[in-house]
Design a protein around this motif. Structure first.
Motif, PDB file in Angstrom:
ATOM      1  N   ASN A   1      19.164   7.182  47.982  1.00 14.20           N
ATOM      2  CA  ASN A   1      17.895   6.861  48.627  1.00 14.20           C
ATOM      3  C   ASN A   1      17.632   5.361  48.579  1.00 14.20           C
ATOM      4  N   GLN A   2      18.033   4.722  47.480  1.00  9.41           N
ATOM      5  CA  GLN A   2      17.833   3.282  47.359  1.00  9.41           C
ATOM      6  C   GLN A   2      18.584   2.535  48.454  1.00  9.41           C
ATOM      7  N   ALA A   3      19.834   2.883  48.685  1.00  2.00           N
ATOM      8  CA  ALA A   3      20.610   2.208  49.732  1.00  2.00           C
ATOM      9  C   ALA A   3      20.055   2.529  51.118  1.00  2.00           C
ATOM     10  N   LEU A   4      19.678   3.787  51.343  1.00  4.38           N
ATOM     11  CA  LEU A   4      19.112   4.153  52.643  1.00  4.38           C
ATOM     12  C   LEU A   4      17.843   3.353  52.930  1.00  4.38           C
ATOM     13  N   ALA A   5      17.069   3.081  51.885  1.00  6.05           N
ATOM     14  CA  ALA A   5      15.808   2.352  52.063  1.00  6.05           C
ATOM     15  C   ALA A   5      16.004   0.855  52.194  1.00  6.05           C
ATOM     16  N   THR A   6      16.981   0.299  51.491  1.00  4.79           N
ATOM     17  CA  THR A   6      17.019  -1.167  51.387  1.00  4.79           C
ATOM     18  C   THR A   6      18.171  -1.834  52.110  1.00  4.79           C
ATOM     19  N   GLU A   7      19.137  -1.060  52.611  1.00  5.12           N
ATOM     20  CA  GLU A   7      20.259  -1.676  53.303  1.00  5.12           C
ATOM     21  C   GLU A   7      20.163  -1.438  54.803  1.00  5.12           C
ATOM     22  N   ARG A   8      20.931  -2.195  55.539  1.00  2.00           N
ATOM     23  CA  ARG A   8      20.930  -2.109  56.990  1.00  2.00           C
ATOM     24  C   ARG A   8      21.238  -0.687  57.454  1.00  2.00           C
ATOM     25  N   LEU A   9      20.549  -0.236  58.466  1.00  2.00           N
ATOM     26  CA  LEU A   9      20.790   1.100  59.021  1.00  2.00           C
ATOM     27  C   LEU A   9      22.208   1.207  59.559  1.00  2.00           C
TER      28      LEU A   9
END
Length: 162
Positions: free
Chosen positions: A144-152
């Motif tokens: 969830n952290q990567a989905l929220a904070t990294e480029r789509l």
């Protein structure tokens, strides 16, 4: 301090829906992130909220602290989100002594469906339902952290495994 011990999988089909035991609408935002820690705020069903702090970069186990906070405070904190606000509906399904949480993402990640199973010990071997696809435990692209904070990444949205 609580330990979060979980495994994560892509979902291959919708047959889990016939055994749903609960449904919760979630919005979550990351307020602070680093490689081995995060601070997250989450609202549930537009009326309750929690602040969660996680430590560790382990694949299956992390230290977790979670506190209820006023819903109004959470709504204000979401305004300080780093990156995307995650929107999803979480369903639960009980299967052979374990509760599976199935997250059906909305918004930017509409079409992504991920199942998690929380365990008491890293040595637990939960029986996998037929609707479980490829395991993505430890694949940070599905955190969830990567989905929220990294480029789509479009592949993530349509990564449902067959």
């Amino acid at each position: 301090m609580a330990k979060e011990i979980e495994r994560k999988f892509l979902v291959r089909n919708d047959s889990w829906r016939q055994n749903v035991t609960s449904q919760t609408s979630l919005r979550q935002a990351y307020l602070s992130v680093d490689t081995d820690r995060s601070v997250r705020v989450r609202t549930s069903n537009n009326h309750s909220a929690k602040l969660t702090i996680k430590f560790g970069s382990g694949t299956i186990t992390r230290d977790e602290f979670e506190y209820p906070i006023p819903h109004e405070d959470a709504l204000e904190m979401i305004e300080f989100a780093q990156g995307n606000v995650i929107e999803k509906t979480r369903y639960t399904v009980d299967y052979h002594g374990f509760t599976w949480e199935i997250d059906v993402f909305e918004g930017a990640y509409r079409g992504l469906v991920i199942a998690e199973v929380e365990m008491q010990s890293e040595t637990d071997q939960p029986r996998q339902p037929e609707w479980i696809g490829r395991e993505v435990t430890g694949d940070r692209r599905y955190s969830n952290q990567a989905l929220a904070t990294e480029r789509l990444v479009p592949e993530r949205v349509h990564a449902i495994s067959h």
